[in-house]
Design a protein around this motif. Structure first.
Motif, short mmCIF file in Angstrom:
data_model
loop_
_atom_site.label_atom_id
_atom_site.label_comp_id
_atom_site.label_asym_id
_atom_site.label_seq_id
_atom_site.Cartn_x
_atom_site.Cartn_y
_atom_site.Cartn_z
N PRO A 119 -5.93 5.77 -5.39
CA PRO A 119 -4.96 6.70 -4.81
C PRO A 119 -4.98 6.82 -3.28
O PRO A 119 -4.00 7.24 -2.69
CB PRO A 119 -5.33 8.05 -5.45
CG PRO A 119 -6.13 7.71 -6.65
CD PRO A 119 -6.82 6.42 -6.35
N LYS A 120 -6.05 6.45 -2.63
CA LYS A 120 -6.16 6.55 -1.17
C LYS A 120 -6.73 5.25 -0.59
O LYS A 120 -7.82 5.22 -0.02
CB LYS A 120 -7.07 7.72 -0.76
CG LYS A 120 -6.60 9.08 -1.21
CD LYS A 120 -5.46 9.57 -0.35
CE LYS A 120 -5.14 11.01 -0.76
NZ LYS A 120 -3.83 11.41 -0.36
N PRO A 121 -6.00 4.15 -0.69
CA PRO A 121 -6.55 2.89 -0.21
C PRO A 121 -6.59 2.81 1.31
O PRO A 121 -5.77 3.42 2.00
CB PRO A 121 -5.55 1.86 -0.77
CG PRO A 121 -4.26 2.60 -0.83
CD PRO A 121 -4.65 4.02 -1.21
N SER A 122 -7.53 2.04 1.80
CA SER A 122 -7.59 1.76 3.23
C SER A 122 -6.52 0.72 3.57
O SER A 122 -5.96 0.06 2.67
CB SER A 122 -8.96 1.21 3.61
OG SER A 122 -9.15 -0.07 3.02
N GLU A 123 -6.28 0.52 4.85
CA GLU A 123 -5.33 -0.51 5.26
C GLU A 123 -5.77 -1.88 4.75
O GLU A 123 -4.95 -2.67 4.25
CB GLU A 123 -5.18 -0.53 6.78
CG GLU A 123 -4.18 -1.56 7.26
CD GLU A 123 -3.96 -1.53 8.76
OE1 GLU A 123 -3.39 -2.52 9.26
OE2 GLU A 123 -4.35 -0.56 9.43
N ALA A 124 -7.05 -2.18 4.85
CA ALA A 124 -7.57 -3.47 4.37
C ALA A 124 -7.36 -3.62 2.86
O ALA A 124 -7.02 -4.71 2.38
CB ALA A 124 -9.04 -3.61 4.72
N GLU A 125 -7.57 -2.55 2.10
CA GLU A 125 -7.37 -2.61 0.65
C GLU A 125 -5.90 -2.83 0.30
O GLU A 125 -5.59 -3.59 -0.63
CB GLU A 125 -7.90 -1.34 0.00
CG GLU A 125 -9.41 -1.24 0.03
CD GLU A 125 -9.94 0.13 -0.37
OE1 GLU A 125 -11.04 0.16 -0.96
OE2 GLU A 125 -9.30 1.17 -0.08
N VAL A 126 -5.00 -2.21 1.04
CA VAL A 126 -3.57 -2.42 0.80
C VAL A 126 -3.23 -3.87 1.09
O VAL A 126 -2.58 -4.54 0.27
CB VAL A 126 -2.71 -1.47 1.67
CG1 VAL A 126 -1.23 -1.84 1.56
CG2 VAL A 126 -2.93 -0.02 1.28
N ARG A 127 -3.65 -4.37 2.23
CA ARG A 127 -3.35 -5.76 2.59
C ARG A 127 -3.92 -6.75 1.56
O ARG A 127 -3.26 -7.71 1.18
CB ARG A 127 -3.87 -6.08 3.99
CG ARG A 127 -3.06 -5.39 5.08
CD ARG A 127 -3.50 -5.80 6.48
NE ARG A 127 -2.74 -5.08 7.48
CZ ARG A 127 -1.50 -5.39 7.87
NH1 ARG A 127 -0.89 -6.44 7.34
NH2 ARG A 127 -0.88 -4.67 8.78
N ILE A 143 5.28 -2.30 5.59
CA ILE A 143 5.04 -2.19 4.15
C ILE A 143 3.70 -1.51 3.91
O ILE A 143 3.59 -0.58 3.10
CB ILE A 143 5.10 -3.57 3.48
CG1 ILE A 143 6.52 -4.13 3.54
CG2 ILE A 143 4.59 -3.50 2.03
CD1 ILE A 143 6.64 -5.58 3.10
N VAL A 144 2.70 -1.94 4.63
CA VAL A 144 1.36 -1.35 4.52
C VAL A 144 1.43 0.12 4.92
O VAL A 144 0.88 1.00 4.23
CB VAL A 144 0.34 -2.12 5.38
CG1 VAL A 144 -1.00 -1.40 5.43
CG2 VAL A 144 0.17 -3.54 4.85
N LYS A 145 2.10 0.41 6.01
CA LYS A 145 2.24 1.79 6.48
C LYS A 145 2.94 2.64 5.42
O LYS A 145 2.53 3.78 5.14
CB LYS A 145 3.03 1.80 7.79
CG LYS A 145 3.12 3.13 8.46
CD LYS A 145 3.81 2.98 9.82
CE LYS A 145 3.88 4.30 10.55
NZ LYS A 145 4.52 4.14 11.88
N ALA A 146 3.98 2.11 4.81
CA ALA A 146 4.71 2.85 3.78
C ALA A 146 3.83 3.15 2.58
O ALA A 146 3.85 4.27 2.04
CB ALA A 146 5.95 2.06 3.35
N ILE A 147 3.05 2.18 2.15
CA ILE A 147 2.17 2.40 0.99
C ILE A 147 1.11 3.44 1.31
O ILE A 147 0.83 4.33 0.49
CB ILE A 147 1.54 1.06 0.54
CG1 ILE A 147 2.64 0.13 0.01
CG2 ILE A 147 0.46 1.30 -0.52
CD1 ILE A 147 2.19 -1.31 -0.21
N MET A 148 0.56 3.37 2.50
CA MET A 148 -0.44 4.37 2.89
C MET A 148 0.19 5.76 2.99
O MET A 148 -0.41 6.76 2.59
CB MET A 148 -1.14 3.95 4.17
CG MET A 148 -1.99 2.70 3.96
SD MET A 148 -2.88 2.18 5.40
CE MET A 148 -4.12 3.47 5.48
N ALA A 149 1.42 5.84 3.49
CA ALA A 149 2.13 7.12 3.56
C ALA A 149 2.41 7.65 2.15
O ALA A 149 2.27 8.85 1.90
CB ALA A 149 3.42 6.96 4.34
#
Length: 161
Positions: A119-127, A143-149
């Motif tokens: 539920p709260k991934p880091s930027e590296a985990e999203v990538r 895209i990464v920013k959107a997923i983290m948001a």
């Protein structure tokens, strides 16, 4: 021809298919769910990503008959019945996580899978999670920013691209 039955976005779906019919083809041609895009037919791009029994799957790698009895979720099932976007879709819109839109359905489905598991991934985990989904327009940053948001994290310190 064999029959296949599954539940797609909460609704029962049945159809006749040839044994070689891919799940992506069945969704698009038999069920008219054209949000599942076909980009490569070789499992390289991720545009056809759906969820099968809660797991992220590239639908061009699965035969429709293999989905017999399965619960399938597609991009069409992500928004609310009234058309209100879910948190991930809204974040993609708010943070410009799309340009041409071709990869977007697969990206949204991949993001939903990631956020369900983490539920709260880091930027590296999203990538890392998005490595199987290609985008030729955005450079992935938004895209990464959107997923983290969408995960509820503060993204104000992430520079826009």
């Amino acid at each position: 021809m064999p029959q296949v039955s599954m539940t797609v976005n909460g609704k029962s779906a049945t159809g006749e298919v040839e044994g070689r019919t891919l799940l992506s083809t069945f969704l698009r041609e038999n069920l008219n769910l054209t949000g599942t895009h076909i980009g490569c037919d070789t499992s390289q791009c991720g545009a056809c990503t759906v969820h099968v029994d809660g797991k992220q799957v590239k639908s061009c790698t699965m035969l429709a008959l293999e989905a017999e009895g399965a619960e399938i979720a597609t991009i069409e099932g992500q928004a609310a019945e009234d058309g209100t976007l879910n948190a991930i879709q809204q974040a993609f819109q708010d943070h410009h996580g799309l340009q041409c839109g071709f990869c977007t359905p697969g990206m949204v489905m991949a993001a939903a899978s990631l956020l369900k598991e983490n539920p709260k991934p880091s930027e590296a985990e999203v990538r890392h999670h998005l490595e199987g989904n290609l985008c030729r327009c955005t450079g992935y940053h938004n895209i990464v920013k959107a997923i983290m948001a969408a995960s509820g994290q503060d993204v104000s310190a992430i520079a826009a691209e």
